[in-house]
Design an enzyme around this catalytic site. Structure first.
Site, PDB file in Angstrom:
ATOM      1  N   SER A  16      47.757  17.625 -10.305  1.00  0.00           N
ATOM      2  CA  SER A  16      46.799  17.594  -9.197  1.00  0.00           C
ATOM      3  C   SER A  16      45.506  16.861  -9.499  1.00  0.00           C
ATOM      4  O   SER A  16      44.797  16.453  -8.564  1.00  0.00           O
ATOM      5  CB  SER A  16      46.482  19.024  -8.738  1.00  0.00           C
ATOM      6  OG  SER A  16      45.951  19.779  -9.806  1.00  0.00           O
ATOM      7  N   LYS A  18      42.443  16.143  -3.870  1.00  0.00           N
ATOM      8  CA  LYS A  18      41.518  16.651  -2.862  1.00  0.00           C
ATOM      9  C   LYS A  18      41.087  15.591  -1.854  1.00  0.00           C
ATOM     10  O   LYS A  18      40.651  15.908  -0.749  1.00  0.00           O
ATOM     11  CB  LYS A  18      40.284  17.231  -3.540  1.00  0.00           C
ATOM     12  CG  LYS A  18      40.517  18.533  -4.309  1.00  0.00           C
ATOM     13  CD  LYS A  18      40.615  19.712  -3.369  1.00  0.00           C
ATOM     14  CE  LYS A  18      40.581  21.041  -4.133  1.00  0.00           C
ATOM     15  NZ  LYS A  18      40.598  22.201  -3.220  1.00  0.00           N
TER      16      LYS A  18
END
Length: 329
Positions: free
Chosen positions: A309, A52
């Site tokens: 991720s 992110k």
């Protein structure tokens, strides 16, 4: 009608985030199926422990002086919250983060430690609360996925995969990436489809939060109730629906969405720890879970890249997962 993010926007994002976000390694998996080689893009090694940071840094870097002075606001269950807090601190911008009740406490604490102010709200009210506070305070909303700047930032993963595959002399056929709001899979698809002709991009999500899979099946953007998506142990993937902008990208560029059960997600966390020596939170492990448990649904005879991720997992929860075979996390 909104336009898809372009490759030149992703390449511009790559320049903006250089030196702040990490160019994470593409790691081989000798323990994987020899007939279907697997490589892992280890985004868990980012400064905030998740991909992110890429979208957040790109979005804040693009703000003008007046916008930076006004401050930013974000809504997130944890990883985007940390990313915006980290980027805001780097750029000297005040950050207010709306985090729903029930979010992982380690992520809340990490966000506060980075200097952001946190507001807690019920999960079903998080989007409305963020937009209301943005209007009341004049802050700029940095949406976790439905923002072209964020999508472009996440797309830098696709650029790096293409560059690293060439450097390593491998031909990547299929990229697997987690899906929540859709910013990651959208950005990766934009870059990969342009830079790696013929590559397939598949999203992966939990069976208990399979709104993207249903959206593709129905041919229209479909939302799931919060009480349904919040059942999954993959707390990073609990969005009720993909965004309007990300849906356009998914519909046009993504080859499919694979769903994985809770047991497969936790098995993937354990496999990554034991075989790859990588810490993965459940949401970060779903792409590997798809490779391990859903290979019959994926193209055969391929070389795969799975995007890991994120690795922001509470130590007690991680210990329970590693020492157990249950699905409670």
């Amino acid at each position: 009608m909104a336009e898809l993010v372009r490759l030149d926007e992703v390449l511009a994002a790559a320049k903006r985030i250089a030196g702040i976000a990490t160019r994470t390694p593409l790691l081989p998996c000798p323990w994987a199926d020899a007939d279907r080689p697997l490589w892992i893009k280890a985004e868990s090694l980012q400064p905030i422990g998740a991909f992110k940071i890429r979208g957040a840094v790109n979005a804040l870097a693009a703000l003008d002086a007046a916008a930076r002075e006004a401050g930013v606001i974000a809504v997130s269950s944890g990883n985007h919250a940390q990313a915006v807090a980290y980027a805001a601190a780097r750029f000297g911008v005040d950050a207010l983060i709306v985090i729903p009740h029930g979010s992982a406490q380690n992520k809340v604490a990490a966000t506060q430690a980075l200097g952001a102010t946190v507001v807690r709200v019920p999960a079903a009210e998080r989007e409305e609360a963020a937009r209301r506070l943005a209007a009341e305070t004049g802050r700029i909303l940095i949406h976790p996925f439905d923002d072209p700047r964020v999508i472009a930032g996440q797309g830098t993963i696709g650029v790096e995969i293409a560059e690293q595959a060439q450097e390593l002399g491998i031909s990547v056929d299929t990229i697997l990436t987690p899906v929540s709001g859709g910013g990651l899979v959208s950005g990766v698809a934009v870059a990969a489809k342009e830079l790696m002709p013929g590559v397939s991009v598949f999203g992966v999500e939990p069976e208990l939060a399979a709104d993207a899979h249903e959206s593709l099946r129905r041919g229209e953007r479909t939302a799931w109730p919060v009480e349904d998506t919040w059942r999954t142990v993959a707390d990073a993937l609990r969005s009720s629906s993909v965004g309007e902008l990300t849906w356009l990208h998914i519909r046009e560029l993504v080859d499919g969405v694979v769903t994985v059960p809770e047991q497969a997600i936790l098995d993937a966390v354990r496999t990554l720890a034991a075989s790859a020596r990588l810490v993965a939170e459940p949401g970060g492990a779903v792409a590997v879970a798809a490779y391990l448990a859903r290979r019959d649904e994926l193209p055969a005879g391929r070389t795969y890249v799975a995007v890991l991720s994120g690795g922001n997992i509470d130590r007690d929860a991680y210990s329970r997962i590693l020492s157990s075979n249950d699905t409670s996390g």
